[in-house]
Design a protein around this motif. Structure first.
Motif, mmCIF file in Angstrom:
data_model
loop_
_atom_site.group_PDB
_atom_site.id
_atom_site.type_symbol
_atom_site.label_atom_id
_atom_site.label_comp_id
_atom_site.label_asym_id
_atom_site.label_seq_id
_atom_site.Cartn_x
_atom_site.Cartn_y
_atom_site.Cartn_z
ATOM 1 N N ASN A 36 38.624 26.516 49.101
ATOM 2 C CA ASN A 36 38.841 27.352 50.273
ATOM 3 C C ASN A 36 39.218 28.774 49.824
ATOM 4 O O ASN A 36 40.125 28.943 49.007
ATOM 5 N N PRO A 37 38.528 29.794 50.348
ATOM 6 C CA PRO A 37 38.864 31.164 49.932
ATOM 7 C C PRO A 37 40.313 31.541 50.243
ATOM 8 O O PRO A 37 40.932 32.306 49.501
ATOM 9 N N SER A 38 40.874 30.977 51.310
ATOM 10 C CA SER A 38 42.277 31.256 51.648
ATOM 11 C C SER A 38 43.221 30.705 50.589
ATOM 12 O O SER A 38 44.272 31.286 50.298
ATOM 13 N N TYR A 39 42.866 29.575 50.010
ATOM 14 C CA TYR A 39 43.653 28.958 48.931
ATOM 15 C C TYR A 39 43.688 29.873 47.716
ATOM 16 O O TYR A 39 44.752 30.125 47.140
ATOM 17 N N LEU A 40 42.527 30.412 47.341
ATOM 18 C CA LEU A 40 42.463 31.303 46.186
ATOM 19 C C LEU A 40 43.239 32.594 46.447
ATOM 20 O O LEU A 40 43.985 33.059 45.586
ATOM 21 N N SER A 41 43.069 33.162 47.646
ATOM 22 C CA SER A 41 43.807 34.388 48.000
ATOM 23 C C SER A 41 45.314 34.144 47.985
ATOM 24 O O SER A 41 46.085 34.979 47.507
ATOM 25 N N PHE A 42 45.716 32.992 48.503
ATOM 26 C CA PHE A 42 47.128 32.606 48.525
ATOM 27 C C PHE A 42 47.686 32.552 47.101
ATOM 28 O O PHE A 42 48.746 33.113 46.811
ATOM 29 N N LEU A 43 46.951 31.888 46.211
ATOM 30 C CA LEU A 43 47.448 31.713 44.841
ATOM 31 C C LEU A 43 47.573 33.041 44.095
ATOM 32 O O LEU A 43 48.593 33.297 43.452
ATOM 33 N N THR A 44 46.548 33.882 44.170
ATOM 34 C CA THR A 44 46.636 35.147 43.429
ATOM 35 C C THR A 44 47.760 36.029 43.971
ATOM 36 O O THR A 44 48.439 36.728 43.217
ATOM 37 N N THR A 45 48.008 35.949 45.273
ATOM 38 C CA THR A 45 49.084 36.727 45.893
ATOM 39 C C THR A 45 50.452 36.189 45.500
ATOM 40 O O THR A 45 51.339 36.946 45.083
ATOM 41 N N CYS A 70 40.681 38.481 44.556
ATOM 42 C CA CYS A 70 40.156 37.689 43.442
ATOM 43 C C CYS A 70 38.916 38.364 42.865
ATOM 44 O O CYS A 70 38.295 39.198 43.515
ATOM 45 N N ILE A 71 38.536 37.978 41.663
ATOM 46 C CA ILE A 71 37.429 38.626 40.951
ATOM 47 C C ILE A 71 36.295 37.634 40.744
ATOM 48 O O ILE A 71 36.480 36.613 40.072
ATOM 49 N N CYS A 72 35.135 37.938 41.322
ATOM 50 C CA CYS A 72 33.951 37.093 41.139
ATOM 51 C C CYS A 72 33.338 37.421 39.777
ATOM 52 O O CYS A 72 33.058 38.579 39.481
ATOM 53 N N ILE A 73 33.107 36.391 38.962
ATOM 54 C CA ILE A 73 32.530 36.608 37.625
ATOM 55 C C ILE A 73 31.121 36.014 37.509
ATOM 56 O O ILE A 73 30.654 35.736 36.403
ATOM 57 N N GLU A 74 30.437 35.846 38.631
ATOM 58 C CA GLU A 74 29.058 35.354 38.603
ATOM 59 C C GLU A 74 28.185 36.271 37.756
ATOM 60 O O GLU A 74 28.160 37.490 37.974
ATOM 61 N N ASP A 75 27.488 35.711 36.784
ATOM 62 C CA ASP A 75 26.557 36.452 35.928
ATOM 63 C C ASP A 75 27.229 37.616 35.198
ATOM 64 O O ASP A 75 26.608 38.638 34.917
ATOM 65 N N GLU A 76 28.505 37.459 34.905
ATOM 66 C CA GLU A 76 29.278 38.498 34.215
ATOM 67 C C GLU A 76 30.046 37.892 33.048
ATOM 68 O O GLU A 76 30.359 36.699 33.047
ATOM 69 N N ILE A 77 30.377 38.747 32.083
ATOM 70 C CA ILE A 77 31.328 38.377 31.038
ATOM 71 C C ILE A 77 32.564 39.223 31.305
ATOM 72 O O ILE A 77 32.539 40.438 31.149
ATOM 73 N N TYR A 78 33.610 38.570 31.762
ATOM 74 C CA TYR A 78 34.845 39.259 32.128
ATOM 75 C C TYR A 78 35.861 39.046 31.008
ATOM 76 O O TYR A 78 36.162 37.908 30.646
ATOM 77 N N GLU A 79 36.361 40.142 30.468
ATOM 78 C CA GLU A 79 37.317 40.040 29.361
ATOM 79 C C GLU A 79 38.726 40.272 29.869
ATOM 80 O O GLU A 79 39.004 41.236 30.577
#
Length: 196
Positions: A36-45, A70-79
């Motif tokens: 759930n996107p709300s779950y992810l937003s809750f956790l990062t906050t 939150c940060i979407c890393i689809e098709d990315e290399i996030y360091e």
């Protein structure tokens, strides 16, 4: 670095019975999809650390309401602090819809990453929703893993390959942890903590 991986099912301990001390020492949270996107937003906050994510096959709702902060890393290399995360979400195509790919389509996605992979000199953690073919996957079309993930592991030898999609409730044959050469393979269903 301490990483909390999440996938597929919201942890009641983390959401309904949230206690900040349960996250002591966590440096970053990574979602392997279908949450759930709300779950992810809750956790990062509430936790106050970066949260990276890829899409699961049921995450079309992210188009309307993406996880905030939150940060979407689809098709990315996030360091992050020297650790390189490569994100490839979605599942094997089993019906019309978003975040589903044929074997050929997923291979094409990976081929498009050649310059990023070269520039970053590979990656340390492969973050996906689906497992690799023949490794933690299922026999049905929906839960068949991707061949190209095996090739990524073989070529780049990441420290970790972390996925979701295959639930513990699917049966006693559920495999949580595995090893392929130098790579530790983890099914992040609900929650799993790794220290690098």
């Amino acid at each position: 670095m301490k990483i909390l991986f999440l996938a597929d099912e919201e942890s009641k301990m983390y959401w309904e019975y949230f206690k900040k001390e349960d996250f002591k020492g966590i440096d970053i949270i990574v979602s392997c999809g279908d949450l759930n996107p709300s779950y992810l937003s809750f956790l990062t906050t509430m936790v106050g650390v970066p949260l990276l994510y890829v899409h699961g096959n049921h995450d079309d709702k992210y188009n309307v309401k993406p996880p905030e902060g939150c940060i979407c890393i689809e098709d990315e290399i996030y360091e992050y602090e020297g650790v390189r995360f490569l994100g490839l979400g979605g599942s094997n195509r089993y019906k019309p819809g978003e975040n589903q790919y044929t074997q050929k389509e997923m291979t094409k996605r990976v081929k498009k990453l050649w310059w990023k992979l070269k520039r970053k000199n590979g990656f340390d953690v492969l973050v996906t929703h689906s497992p690799a073919k023949g490794l933690h996957d299922g026999e049905d079309t929906c839960h068949t893993g991707f061949d190209v993930f095996n090739r990524l592991i073989e070529q780049y030898k990441p420290r970790y390959f972390v996925h979701g999609h295959v639930h513990m409730s699917y049966g006693r044959q559920f495999v949580r942890l595995d090893k392929v050469g130098e790579t530790t393979v983890i099914n992040a269903y609900e929650k799993y903590i790794v220290e690098i």
